[in-house]
Design an enzyme around this catalytic site. Structure first.
Site, mmCIF file in Angstrom:
data_model
loop_
_atom_site.group_PDB
_atom_site.id
_atom_site.type_symbol
_atom_site.label_atom_id
_atom_site.label_comp_id
_atom_site.label_asym_id
_atom_site.label_seq_id
_atom_site.Cartn_x
_atom_site.Cartn_y
_atom_site.Cartn_z
ATOM 1 N N GLU A 107 0.834 -1.196 0.000
ATOM 2 C CA GLU A 107 0.000 0.000 0.000
ATOM 3 C C GLU A 107 0.870 1.247 0.000
ATOM 4 O OE1 GLU A 107 -3.011 -2.258 3.064
ATOM 5 O OE2 GLU A 107 -1.868 -0.522 3.699
ATOM 6 N N CYS A 127 5.994 -7.550 6.851
ATOM 7 C CA CYS A 127 7.010 -6.992 7.755
ATOM 8 C C CYS A 127 7.449 -8.067 8.739
ATOM 9 C CB CYS A 127 6.449 -5.784 8.499
ATOM 10 S SG CYS A 127 7.696 -4.989 9.550
ATOM 11 N N CYS A 131 5.160 -6.476 15.188
ATOM 12 C CA CYS A 131 4.396 -5.669 16.157
ATOM 13 C C CYS A 131 2.990 -6.275 16.259
ATOM 14 C CB CYS A 131 4.328 -4.215 15.719
ATOM 15 S SG CYS A 131 5.955 -3.491 15.454
ATOM 16 N N CYS A 134 -0.268 -4.697 14.564
ATOM 17 C CA CYS A 134 -0.142 -4.165 13.205
ATOM 18 C C CYS A 134 -0.573 -5.183 12.156
ATOM 19 C CB CYS A 134 1.303 -3.747 12.967
ATOM 20 S SG CYS A 134 1.652 -3.344 11.257
ATOM 21 N N GLU A 177 9.702 -2.681 7.479
ATOM 22 C CA GLU A 177 10.656 -1.929 8.294
ATOM 23 C C GLU A 177 11.700 -1.340 7.341
ATOM 24 O OE1 GLU A 177 11.500 -0.753 11.401
ATOM 25 O OE2 GLU A 177 13.298 -0.107 10.307
ATOM 26 N N ASN A 307 -5.622 2.654 15.754
ATOM 27 C CA ASN A 307 -6.659 2.505 14.744
ATOM 28 C C ASN A 307 -7.006 1.011 14.693
ATOM 29 O OD1 ASN A 307 -8.283 3.484 12.734
ATOM 30 N ND2 ASN A 307 -6.700 3.536 11.165
HETATM 31 S S1 SF4 Z 1 4.195 -1.388 12.920
HETATM 32 FE FE1 SF4 Z 1 5.728 -1.083 11.312
HETATM 33 S S2 SF4 Z 1 7.519 -2.248 12.058
HETATM 34 FE FE2 SF4 Z 1 5.762 -2.975 13.248
HETATM 35 S S3 SF4 Z 1 5.018 -4.797 12.113
HETATM 36 FE FE3 SF4 Z 1 3.866 -2.966 11.380
HETATM 37 S S4 SF4 Z 1 4.990 -2.292 9.543
HETATM 38 FE FE4 SF4 Z 1 6.361 -3.616 10.741
#
Ligand code: SF4
Length: 367
Positions: A107, A127, A131, A134, A177, A307
């Site tokens: 995206e 990624c 996290c 996410c 990242e 969010n």
């Molecule tokens: S918040 Fe950023 S670093 Fe963390 S998993 Fe999502 S995309 Fe990756």
């Protein structure tokens, strides 16, 4: 890649077949022109069409001879992606779901704010940082984007603007990242900042990272002036290990030390990002710990109310917790702001659009 029987008569081993014209490496085009004894200035003309005149195809490059355009089209492609989805929000935000030839998708977003025309771009498919809150990290990392694919997002988004508007800011905060793909990101950002590229100065480009100290040190060695935004999300290692699992191998202290080195070398004020998760990292004790972590640093603390992502058990913080959190930090003298969430209607948290969109027929925008 085209098959052997599709070989163009002028194809040579030195030029990869169907080279991506947006790849920052100028050598393939230089060699291609030299092999045909064509003037080197053609490369400059093409570059101007790509970055300044916003050509949508080789056909549009009308000051190149027709035969040259046809030969180029046999060996070079301008766009690598198709647009799988294009969404717009009432606040002027537009989001593209871009699909690469290997069917992987990322995206990228255009944000309109006053005179600012900012874009947020991705650097990886998925990624690997994991996290827990996410959407991008839910399925791990598939692959790094190439430098050309990173540039392509910038140019796709630039073409959403009317002719008289230019991109003003870049935020590398989309999927992935960025510092885990530095080898491809740096040449792409060179294109963004080059006067013959997008002409956006380092100081208007933000790299957002969970904090990978060796890669931050590479930015220091390279004397980069980019704005660095470090995503903390927790004020102590115990909680951060839970929320940002990659932290187990790094630790907040090492990240803060690397960020300090970047500040000393660049003179750029640091930004720390903190996603506020309801009842998880938004309590008064967390605000106090965060205040002591930030104290004495020339930095801005960005608080980002979470969010919600479908299927994940995390919540937006209550207004009461939010206000108390800000108050504790403000009273401690920390430079803090709550970041407005733009594009809520279009799943603006990174990775959400990709997860919600099944394989669909590409639409809109020239390819
Ligand atoms: S918040 Fe950023 S670093 Fe963390 S998993 Fe999502 S995309 Fe990756």
């Amino acid at each position: 890649m085209i098959s052997g029987r599709d070989l163009h008569p002028h194809a040579r081993d030195s030029v990869p077949l169907m080279h991506h014209l947006l790849d920052p490496n100028p050598e393939p085009l230089r060699l291609w022109l030299a092999e045909r004894q064509l003037p080197a200035y053609r490369a400059g003309q093409i570059r101007k069409w790509l970055f300044e005149r916003r050509a949508d195809s080789l056909e549009d490059m009308t000051d190149l001879p027709k035969s040259l355009r046809a030969d180029l089209a046999a060996d070079f492609r301008l766009w690598s992606s198709t647009i799988a989805r294009h969404q717009s929000s009432d606040d002027g935000t537009e989001k593209l779901l871009v699909e690469w030839p290997d069917a992987q998708r990322v995206e990228c977003v255009l944000l309109r704010d006053g005179a600012r025309r900012s874009i947020c771009i991705s650097t990886q498919v998925g990624c690997g940082m994991g996290c827990v809150f996410c959407a991008s990290g839910l399925d791990g990392v598939e692959r790094n984007l190439t430098a050309g694919e990173i540039v392509e997002q910038m140019l796709r988004l630039a073409r959403l603007l009317p002719d008289h508007e230019r991109l003003s800011h870049i935020v590398v905060m989309g999927m992935g990242e960025p510092l885990a793909n530095l080898n491809n990101l740096l040449p792409a950002l060179d294109e963004a900042s080059s006067p013959s590229g997008l002409g956006i100065s380092h100081r208007r480009i933000t790299i957002s990272t969970v904090g990978l100290p060796p890669a931050i040190d590479r930015l220091v060695e390279r004397n980069c002036q980019y704005h660095l935004a470090v995503s903390l999300h927790a004020p102590n290692d115990e909680l951060r290990n839970e929320l940002v699992p990659v932290n187990k191998n790094i630790g907040i202290e090492a990240i803060m030390a690397a960020a300090d080195r970047y500040y000393e070398a660049s003179g750029r004020r640091l930004t720390f990002e903190y996603v506020l998760l309801g009842n998880l990292n938004d309590q008064a004790e967390h605000a106090r710990q965060l205040a002591s972590l930030m104290r004495g640093r020339t930095a801005l603390l960005n608080l980002i109310p979470y969010n919600p992502v479908a299927g994940l058990p995390y919540h937006t913080p209550s207004n009461r917790c939010r206000e108390r959190f800000v108050e504790i930090l403000t009273q401690a003298g920390i430079n803090v702001q709550i970041r407005e969430r733009k594009g809520d209607q279009i799943n603006a948290a990174c990775g959400q659009l990709r997860r919600l969109t099944p394989a669909i027929t590409p639409i809109s925008l020239p390819s």
